[in-house]
Motif scaffolding. Sequence first.
Motif, PDB file in Angstrom:
ATOM      1  N   SER A  67       1.076  -1.090  -0.047  1.00  0.00           N
ATOM      2  CA  SER A  67       0.263   0.028  -0.031  1.00  0.00           C
ATOM      3  C   SER A  67       0.861   1.111   0.061  1.00  0.00           C
ATOM      4  N   ALA A  68       0.616   2.097  -1.342  1.00  0.00           N
ATOM      5  CA  ALA A  68       1.462   3.531  -0.874  1.00  0.00           C
ATOM      6  C   ALA A  68       0.776   4.576   0.161  1.00  0.00           C
ATOM      7  N   PHE A  69      -0.208   4.237   0.798  1.00  0.00           N
ATOM      8  CA  PHE A  69      -0.826   5.171   1.953  1.00  0.00           C
ATOM      9  C   PHE A  69      -0.591   4.521   3.593  1.00  0.00           C
ATOM     10  N   ASN A  70       0.238   3.687   3.661  1.00  0.00           N
ATOM     11  CA  ASN A  70       1.140   3.550   4.566  1.00  0.00           C
ATOM     12  C   ASN A  70       1.893   4.233   4.882  1.00  0.00           C
ATOM     13  N   LEU A  71       1.812   5.346   5.768  1.00  0.00           N
ATOM     14  CA  LEU A  71       2.344   6.466   6.215  1.00  0.00           C
ATOM     15  C   LEU A  71       3.898   6.240   6.872  1.00  0.00           C
ATOM     16  N   LYS A  72       3.593   5.307   7.380  1.00  0.00           N
ATOM     17  CA  LYS A  72       5.579   4.820   8.128  1.00  0.00           C
ATOM     18  C   LYS A  72       6.136   4.583   6.971  1.00  0.00           C
ATOM     19  N   LYS A  73       5.233   4.034   6.019  1.00  0.00           N
ATOM     20  CA  LYS A  73       6.542   3.131   4.830  1.00  0.00           C
ATOM     21  C   LYS A  73       6.649   3.022   3.264  1.00  0.00           C
ATOM     22  N   PHE A  74       5.752   3.984   3.761  1.00  0.00           N
ATOM     23  CA  PHE A  74       5.111   3.905   1.792  1.00  0.00           C
ATOM     24  C   PHE A  74       6.716   4.126   0.938  1.00  0.00           C
TER      25      PHE A  74
END
Length: 125
Positions: A28-35
């Motif tokens: 996912s591109a929207f996992n803000l910790k690991k994008f």
Amino acid sequence: MRKGTKLYSILFNKCPYCHEGDFFVTKSAFNLKKFDQMHKNCSVCGQSFEPEPGFYTGSLYISYALYVAWIISTFVLFGVLLEIDVIAFLWGLIPSLIILTPFFFRVARRVWINIFVKYRPYSKK
């Protein structure tokens, strides 16, 4: 979508060389910790995802093109076809650009590396 095309690698987060291993750590591109976290090498064929320091600086141009395409297409849709007020359009456009930033970041990097790495069916490097 058929394996062996650059579009397959770009859309499905796959290694541009073998189309087997994942390019980014998360789907996912929207996992803000690991994008923004990428694998250093492909887990299947060993292709380096950072061929040289600063390699992805060129992906900024791809990202810019994605933003421009998004702005123009949404303007044509809402401003021209639906005749929405320009100020109302901007109030919707700005949050959409912020929300789409991780997605454009990832797509731009995958497009950039696909320009330089040619697909070859899996073989040990």
